[in-house]
Design a protein around this motif. Structure first.
Motif, PDB file in Angstrom:
ATOM      1  N   THR A 142      40.128  41.835  37.505  1.00 21.45           N
ATOM      2  CA  THR A 142      39.315  41.860  38.670  1.00 21.45           C
ATOM      3  C   THR A 142      39.716  41.334  39.927  1.00 21.45           C
ATOM      4  OG1 THR A 142      37.321  41.974  37.125  1.00 21.45           O
ATOM      5  CG2 THR A 142      36.909  42.104  39.487  1.00 21.45           C
ATOM      6  N   GLU A 143      40.227  40.092  40.251  1.00 14.74           N
ATOM      7  CA  GLU A 143      40.781  39.759  41.419  1.00 14.74           C
ATOM      8  C   GLU A 143      41.798  40.382  41.966  1.00 14.74           C
ATOM      9  OE1 GLU A 143      41.007  35.502  41.364  1.00 14.74           O
ATOM     10  OE2 GLU A 143      38.879  35.191  40.889  1.00 14.74           O
ATOM     11  N   ASP A 152      30.132  40.517  30.763  1.00 16.94           N
ATOM     12  CA  ASP A 152      29.776  39.126  30.868  1.00 16.94           C
ATOM     13  C   ASP A 152      28.953  38.552  29.572  1.00 16.94           C
ATOM     14  OD1 ASP A 152      31.110  38.882  33.447  1.00 16.94           O
ATOM     15  OD2 ASP A 152      29.393  39.078  34.647  1.00 16.94           O
ATOM     16  N   GLN A 189      37.721  34.794  31.736  1.00 20.41           N
ATOM     17  CA  GLN A 189      38.806  34.260  32.628  1.00 20.41           C
ATOM     18  C   GLN A 189      39.670  35.503  32.931  1.00 20.41           C
ATOM     19  OE1 GLN A 189      40.094  30.640  30.950  1.00 20.41           O
ATOM     20  NE2 GLN A 189      38.426  29.431  32.038  1.00 20.41           N
ATOM     21  N   LYS A 245      29.898  45.522  34.041  1.00 21.82           N
ATOM     22  CA  LYS A 245      30.209  43.970  34.472  1.00 21.82           C
ATOM     23  C   LYS A 245      29.179  43.225  33.729  1.00 21.82           C
ATOM     24  CE  LYS A 245      32.603  40.586  36.458  1.00 21.82           C
ATOM     25  NZ  LYS A 245      32.589  39.602  35.715  1.00 21.82           N
ATOM     26  N   ASN A 253      38.199  38.205  34.701  1.00 19.84           N
ATOM     27  CA  ASN A 253      37.976  37.738  36.527  1.00 19.84           C
ATOM     28  C   ASN A 253      39.389  37.911  37.143  1.00 19.84           C
ATOM     29  OD1 ASN A 253      35.026  37.531  36.105  1.00 19.84           O
ATOM     30  ND2 ASN A 253      35.228  35.341  35.545  1.00 19.84           N
TER      31      ASN A 253
END
Length: 92
Positions: free
Chosen positions: A55-56, A40, A49, A36, A52
């Motif tokens: 990942t959510e 990043d 974005q 990660k 993310n």
């Protein structure tokens, strides 16, 4: 308060103890964090974005899957308990 009451009111969290002493889980978690950090540093804002958001959704999926596994495990445990009591009744 009974264990069932504690579980119902959220005072007992079975997942709190999962993996605490599991070296394999710790290893994989370490690799996840490392990767990660690499992503990043290399991705642009739009790509971050998207990552993310992925990942959510992955986290949500994992939580739902864990809940279903807990439910199934609890149900199987109750069935095993009932079967054990039923078999025990025939021994006397």
């Amino acid at each position: 308060m009974s264990l069932i009451d504690e579980l119902w009111y959220g005072n007992v969290l079975p997942t709190e103890h999962c993996g605490r002493n599991n070296a394999m889980l710790k290893k994989h978690f370490h690799f996840m964090l490392k990767n990660k950090e690499i992503l990043d540093s290399k991705l642009n804002t739009e790509q971050l974005q998207l990552l993310n958001a992925y990942t959510e959704e992955s986290d949500e999926y994992t939580q739902l899957l864990s809940l279903e596994a807990f439910r199934e495990g609890f149900s199987l445990a109750i069935k095993l308990l009932c079967e054990a009591f039923a078999n025990d009744a025939y021994k006397d």
